[in-house]
Write a protein that holds these residues in place. Structure first.
Motif, PDB file in Angstrom:
ATOM      1  N   LEU A 138      -6.421  -1.559  -7.245  1.00  0.00           N
ATOM      2  CA  LEU A 138      -5.473  -0.555  -6.746  1.00  0.00           C
ATOM      3  C   LEU A 138      -4.015  -1.003  -6.845  1.00  0.00           C
ATOM      4  O   LEU A 138      -3.117  -0.172  -6.873  1.00  0.00           O
ATOM      5  CB  LEU A 138      -5.791  -0.224  -5.278  1.00  0.00           C
ATOM      6  CG  LEU A 138      -7.139   0.435  -5.036  1.00  0.00           C
ATOM      7  CD1 LEU A 138      -7.439   0.522  -3.548  1.00  0.00           C
ATOM      8  CD2 LEU A 138      -7.162   1.833  -5.639  1.00  0.00           C
TER       9      LEU A 138
ATOM     10  N   GLN B 167       0.825  -1.210   0.000  1.00  0.00           N
ATOM     11  CA  GLN B 167       0.000   0.000   0.000  1.00  0.00           C
ATOM     12  C   GLN B 167       0.861   1.263   0.000  1.00  0.00           C
ATOM     13  O   GLN B 167       0.375   2.352  -0.265  1.00  0.00           O
ATOM     14  CB  GLN B 167      -0.937   0.037   1.226  1.00  0.00           C
ATOM     15  CG  GLN B 167      -1.781  -1.211   1.411  1.00  0.00           C
ATOM     16  CD  GLN B 167      -2.370  -1.748   0.126  1.00  0.00           C
ATOM     17  OE1 GLN B 167      -3.071  -1.042  -0.597  1.00  0.00           O
ATOM     18  NE2 GLN B 167      -2.085  -3.021  -0.159  1.00  0.00           N
TER      19      GLN B 167
ATOM     20  N   LYS C 166      -8.029   0.865   1.078  1.00  0.00           N
ATOM     21  CA  LYS C 166      -6.759   0.336   1.582  1.00  0.00           C
ATOM     22  C   LYS C 166      -6.787   0.242   3.102  1.00  0.00           C
ATOM     23  O   LYS C 166      -6.331  -0.734   3.700  1.00  0.00           O
ATOM     24  CB  LYS C 166      -5.605   1.250   1.163  1.00  0.00           C
ATOM     25  CG  LYS C 166      -5.263   1.213  -0.303  1.00  0.00           C
ATOM     26  CD  LYS C 166      -4.080   2.108  -0.592  1.00  0.00           C
ATOM     27  CE  LYS C 166      -3.664   2.044  -2.048  1.00  0.00           C
ATOM     28  NZ  LYS C 166      -2.445   2.796  -2.301  1.00  0.00           N
TER      29      LYS C 166
ATOM     30  N   ALA D  77     -10.110   5.295  -2.555  1.00  0.00           N
ATOM     31  CA  ALA D  77      -9.009   4.326  -2.608  1.00  0.00           C
ATOM     32  C   ALA D  77      -8.330   4.208  -1.257  1.00  0.00           C
ATOM     33  O   ALA D  77      -7.989   3.109  -0.809  1.00  0.00           O
ATOM     34  CB  ALA D  77      -8.003   4.751  -3.668  1.00  0.00           C
ATOM     35  N   PHE D  78      -8.153   5.353  -0.615  1.00  0.00           N
ATOM     36  CA  PHE D  78      -7.484   5.334   0.688  1.00  0.00           C
ATOM     37  C   PHE D  78      -8.303   4.549   1.700  1.00  0.00           C
ATOM     38  O   PHE D  78      -7.777   3.738   2.466  1.00  0.00           O
ATOM     39  CB  PHE D  78      -7.253   6.769   1.167  1.00  0.00           C
ATOM     40  CG  PHE D  78      -6.551   6.825   2.483  1.00  0.00           C
ATOM     41  CD1 PHE D  78      -5.189   6.605   2.565  1.00  0.00           C
ATOM     42  CD2 PHE D  78      -7.250   7.094   3.659  1.00  0.00           C
ATOM     43  CE1 PHE D  78      -4.538   6.644   3.785  1.00  0.00           C
ATOM     44  CE2 PHE D  78      -6.605   7.125   4.878  1.00  0.00           C
ATOM     45  CZ  PHE D  78      -5.243   6.909   4.945  1.00  0.00           C
TER      46      PHE D  78
END
Lengths: 932, 211
Positions: free
Chosen positions: B128, B70, B183, B179-180
């Motif tokens: 991602l 990540q 993750k 996206a954050f």
């Protein structure tokens, strides 16, 4: 009057036109209305404005200058726009796409205008501003854009907006993509140019604090628009379902929800195709045909960056791609196969093809003779009996062929057996035996022989040629290739056949002549055995053809030293007279014997014998020397007869004798020089007769140590010399006699001379009387102290002899001059000269001795004796080096010089000098002398 | 936990309900009751034990690799970002003294949740981190093992306790999140998974050990 009026009217019109024109030049139409909107999805500013209604009414052609400004920065965009106004009065519109997200900061727009006819621009409108998030009260930093998808090769600009009162401390990409950024203000900027796919970059932004609400995160995706689908086509296997397939093309780098989406639609029915796309190596989509027969299918592929379209228009009946045949089975004979199979779609008329793999691996195609609607079979002809074949089948539509189906599974089968065809190649070896002969029969399959099945036995039959008796017969198993039979001395006919489950091969006939016949005689006769040589990996055999021969046979043993020797034979046509016999068993150094037979009507006769090597090798051992005879100048070697039989690795060609003195290189008459491995040179004598058993080496030197060796050689050469034999030639007696004559006899003479030296001396060199011993001096009157003095006055000479002083002086000076000139010539002579001077110094000056001496100067004596017996020579002088010794030995030159001088003088002078120098005895000549 | 007697509640495919924390009933068998025979293989207990041991052995590596892939700030601030306090995770309050049946049911709930969460994480990571092949492989393998484990637990529950339906709660789906957040959610789930699988292995092993 009328003219006047017209003139005034024209003037008036001109004035009006001029006034209007000057007014138009100064006319301006300022922006009366300006409105700016933003489209955040497209990151676009929508600008709307207007000018006065009069401009619309006048349908003026106008220019507008539009400027865009970001926050407090300089103007980022200026654009000129020309347009013709219309009477509808609609406001004017303009769009501007921002490369920076509009959320990042405020954007302001202003416009000014100018009529085409006017020279003057209007005043700028006021700035119309769209606020960015930098002015709003956000609770945490934000990054724009987030999760944007950009095409590879394009640029991306991101901003991070901090909360009011905060500044952006960090703003970076967690990716290997290069970028540049600007921080330390409320709005941070990050720009990456010409981006390439390197994963999904994560963007991180941080204010100058570390609390959780000080961070912002975002990602963006780099990808490609989808390729237009390659190789898009649709077909059916069963006329019930259509399947369209295509290649996806390049990777778009977009996955999951951003990946490419495929959609199929049919244009005739104006409907989407109800199928599910499945992509692995290729993509495919299938749906039921229904009643529609003609299709216009459009495939659309789309992702966030673009789309591609492919179409296929087709009639289903023309797109039949049959399923592969299955369940093959066959009916076969010994040369033909009828191949059957099943076809799933029986209502489709098909044309089929079979591919048959031959035993040699080659493939042969067989097409079906007609269409295969109900009978699915192909006849495969031209096959070999009892041979395995592998076949597979494929089919295509008989009408409107589209493409072949996949091949069916390969099916292997074997044709039926058939009686062997062709004949066996039979040969024999005859060995005499008591009351008859043993005949060993050999057979092998000829090139044209076909077993056509599994050979189960070989049948051997023999009978007498004349007075035919009941044939004898034996059956041998299939793994036999030879047998031995006994026959009497009559001629016999022998036949050999191969048998399989179906039948026999044609018999191979062989006639064995009677024991008294030609063959017997020939085999025992002394046919000359010719030597043959190996070449090109084989042994070349040639023979003289014989008329009426229908073939020739050469036989040989692959392993001549073994028993059985693996007899081989080869047949050749009647026109052949030579053959290169090759065998994997042939090795260098082994002698192979070849017999050439002529065959006529199954009767064979021995024609020639050959023997040879694939390659000759050197002899394995040296000749065994039994005896060596030595003389002063010769040595004779005797050796045992060297064997020449078959065990030797080559034909013996002769011998080489190597001789050399031990201490030096050899150079004997009649020899060749041979350089050994160590570099020494020996003499080499060649004996070209292999039968030779002795050899004499001449011209040796007596009383010398020699080394010698003898080597046998073949066509393969000889082995290196490892051991020499050493001999010493005896001392030659003739030479001894000569030596005695030359050395001993003179020595004896010299010895005798020495023994009689006194007499010789007395004879040749009489004793010189000492003046002191003269009787004259015995008188007391002549004594002065211890010295005895002879006073002239005391003597009354009876005879007076005059000594030529001048001549003596001349001779002396010449001698010295010669010495001086020699000294100048060489160092050796210099040394000689120096030594001579010393010698002179030591010899001639008077030295105090207890004895009294009277000195006579006689050069001939002094020069010679100084070398030989000078009593004053010191040990130091004798111990000097060779140079000095040579100088000493050189001294007689002194004497020679005198002789030379004499040679240059006239004979008279020389004689005079000799007489002058000759000693005159005082015994005889009293008181005649001089004191020096 | 609510145990549903056989044949009472019809099957509803609940494993796909992942958008929000959802409570549902997972039907263990294919019918409305446990099959009478042929459900369990002879070595199912041993296989279950091995599967749990395998998950336990690979959980930490999976979590570390996930963090690494990540990037920042996850790799440096995982403690802050991956604290699983804010997410749903099925309770796993069992210990060695807990009744075996309850352990099995808790296990089932846990691995049903994990199976769904791993599915979400895998899907997000495919989007991602498409180039993180090793991570994707490990996620796929872990999901597969979890699926096998659920199958075995289904069999054991049916065979020994005639339980064929269990209420299961699933986590919140990450679909539609930034996206954050995707993750972060994966990070939080995997961190909790590391903790719980270790406990599960400790608790389950005595119950599955050969008698």
């Amino acid at each position: 009057m009328m003219n006047h009026f017209v003139f005034l009217a024209v003037l008036l019109h001109l004035r009006t036109w001029c006034t209007a024109y000057s007014q138009q030049e100064s006319l301006v139409f300022p922006v009366t209305y300006l409105n700016v909107h933003k489209d955040l999805a497209l990151q676009r500013l929508l600008v709307e404005w207007d000018v006065g209604k009069s401009a619309h009414n006048a349908e003026l052609v106008m220019s507008f200058e539009i400027q865009v400004r970001r926050a407090d920065e300089a103007i980022v965009w200026t654009e000129f726009l020309n347009t013709t106004l219309d009477k509808s009065g609609k406001p004017l519109r303009w769009m501007w796409d921002s490369d920076l997200p509009l959320e990042c900061m405020s954007h302001s727009v202003r416009i000014r205008s100018k009529a085409e006819a006017s020279k003057n621009w209007s005043q700028w409108s006021l700035w119309e501003t769209i606020q960015g998030l930098d002015t709003s009260n956000i609770t945490e930093p934000k990054i724009f854009p987030d999760e944007k998808i950009i095409e590879e090769g394009f640029d991306i600009s991101l901003c991070c907006i901090a909360r009011k009162g905060q500044i952006i401390k960090e703003f970076f990409l967690n990716s290997p993509i290069p970028y540049f950024n600007r921080t330390n203000s409320q709005v941070g900027l990050l720009i990456a140019k010409n981006v390439t796919f390197k994963g999904v970059p994560h963007v991180l932004c941080r204010e100058s604090c570390h609390e959780e609400n000080c961070f912002a995160h975002a990602v963006f995706f780099v990808g490609r628009p989808p390729d237009v689908p390659h190789d898009f086509s649709c077909q059916t296997q069963n006329m019930r379902e259509i399947t369209c397939t295509w290649d996806q093309g390049r990777d778009t780098y977009l996955y999951g929800s951003h990946s490419s989406k495929y959609k199929l639609s049919e244009q005739f029915s104006k409907s989407s195709v109800p199928c599910t796309v499945n992509c692995s190596e290729r993509c495919s989509c299938s749906w039921d045909i229904g009643k529609q027969r003609i299709y216009n299918v459009t495939l659309t592929v789309e992702n966030p960056l673009g789309k591609g379209i492919a179409t296929d228009v087709f009639d289903v009946a023309h797109r039949i791609y049959p399923l592969p045949p299955f369940q093959q089975w066959e009916e076969y004979t010994d040369g033909e196969i009828e191949l059957h199979w099943e076809q799933k779609e029986k209502e489709i008329e098909l044309f089929c093809q079979a591919e048959v793999y031959q035993p040699d691996g080659k493939a042969k195609l067989y097409n079906s003779s007609g269409t295969q609607l109900y009978g699915n079979r192909i006849t495969l002809g031209g096959l070999q009996p009892y041979t395995s074949y592998t076949a597979r089948v494929r089919c295509g539509a008989a009408k409107h062929f589209w493409r072949w189906s996949e091949w069916s599974k390969a099916h292997t089968f074997r044709t039926k057996e058939k009686a062997p065809s062709g004949k066996l190649d039979v040969w024999r070896k005859i060995t005499p035996a008591l009351w008859g002969r043993n005949v060993t029969l050999f057979w092998k399959q000829e090139a044209d022989f076909q077993a056509n099945g599994e050979i189960i036995s070989y049948e051997v039959t023999w009978e007498k040629v004349v007075n035919r008796s009941k044939p004898e017969h034996i059956s041998l198993s299939s793994d036999c290739n030879s047998t031995r039979i006994f026959i009497d001395n009559h001629p016999y006919r022998i036949s050999v056949m191969a048998r399989n489950n179906v039948g026999y091969s044609h018999p191979s006939m062989l006639i064995i002549p009677g024991a008294t016949d030609t063959e017997k005689r020939l085999s025992k006769s002394e046919l000359k055995e010719e030597h043959v040589n190996g070449t090109d990996g084989g042994i070349l055999i040639s023979w003289k053809p014989r008329d009426k021969s229908d073939s020739y046979i050469i036989d040989w043993c692959n392993f001549p030293m073994l028993q059985p020797c693996d007899l081989q034979w080869k047949r050749f046509g009647p026109d052949t007279s030579s053959a290169l016999i090759k065998s994997a068993a042939f090795v260098p150094g082994v002698r192979y014997n070849f017999h050439i037979y002529a065959s006529a009507a199954n009767r064979v006769s021995l024609l020639e014998k050959k023997t040879g090597y694939l390659k000759e090798l050197p002899p394995r051992f040296d000749p065994d020397v039994k005896k060596v005879e030595l003389s002063y100048h010769e040595v004779t070697l005797y050796w045992d007869p060297y064997p020449t039989d078959e065990i030797h690795p080559g034909f013996l060609r002769g011998y080489h004798v190597y001789v050399s003195p031990v201490q030096e290189d050899c150079n004997l008459k009649g020899s060749k020089k041979h350089v050994l491995a160590g570099g020494s040179v020996v003499c080499k004598f060649t004996i070209e007769n292999p039968e030779e058993k002795t050899y004499t080496v001449k011209h040796l030197t007596s009383n010398t140590k020699y080394k010698l060796a003898i080597k046998a050689y073949t066509g393969g050469g000889e082995t290196p010399i490892i051991n020499f034999r050493y001999i010493d030639t005896p001392l030659d007696s003739d030479m001894l006699y000569l030596l005695v004559l030359l050395v001993v006899v003179p020595s004896l003479i010299m010895a005798v001379c020495l023994w009689k030296m006194k007499r010789v001396k007395d004879c040749c060199c009489p004793v010189i009387p000492s003046p002191n011993k003269s009787k004259v001096l015995s008188f007391k009157e002549f004594k002065i102290g211890t010295e005895k003095v002879l006073k002239l006055s005391d003597c009354i000479p009876d005879t007076l002899a005059l000594d030529n002083k001048a001549e003596a002086k001349k001779l002396r000076s010449r001698s010295l001059m010669s010495s001086t000139s020699t000294e100048d010539k060489t160092d050796d002579q210099n040394l000689s000269s120096v030594y001579r001077n010393k010698n002179e110094e030591r010899s001639f000056p008077s030295t105090p001795t207890p004895q009294t001496h009277t000195w006579f100067e006689n050069f001939a004596y002094s020069s010679h004796l100084a070398v030989e017996t000078n009593p004053y020579e010191t040990p130091e002088t004798l111990e000097r080096g060779n140079e000095e010794v040579s100088a000493v030995l050189y001294q007689p030159q002194y004497y020679l010089n005198i002789l030379n001088d004499a040679s240059t003088s006239s004979p008279g002078e020389a004689a005079g000098r000799k007489s002058n120098l000759r000693y005159i005895s005082q015994t005889d000549v009293h008181c005649i002398g001089r004191r020096l | 936990m609510r145990l549903i007697p056989a044949g009472v509640v019809p099957f509803v495919a609940l494993l796909l309900l992942q958008r929000r924390p959802v409570a549902g009933r997972a039907l263990l068998g294919t019918g409305a009751a446990c099959p009478t025979n042929g459900l369990c293989r002879a070595n199912v207990q041993e296989q279950t034990r091995r599967q749990v041991a395998l998950l336990n052995a690979t959980a930490q590596d999976l979590f570390s690799l996930y963090l690494k892939c990540q990037g920042e700030p996850f790799s440096s601030e995982s403690d802050r970002l991956c604290t699983p306090s804010g997410i749903f995770f099925p309770p796993f309050h069992v210990n060695r003294t807990t009744e075996r049946k309850e352990v099995m049911v808790a296990m089932y709930k846990l691995f049903a949740f994990l199976n769904a969460s791993l599915g979400n994480i895998t899907r997000d990571q495919e989007e991602l981190n498409p180039t993180a092949k090793e991570l994707l492989d490990r996620l796929h393998n872990t999901t597969k093992t979890t699926r096998g484990l659920i199958s075995n637990l289904t069999c054991l529950l049916c065979k020994h306790y005639n339980i064929f339906q269990v209420d299961v709660s699933y986590g919140e789906s990450s679909k539609g999140k930034s996206a954050f957040k995707k993750k972060q959610q994966g990070c939080q789930v995997l961190r909790k998974y590391v903790q719980v699988i270790a406990q599960a292995a400790r608790v389950l092993l005595p119950h599955l050990s050969p008698a």
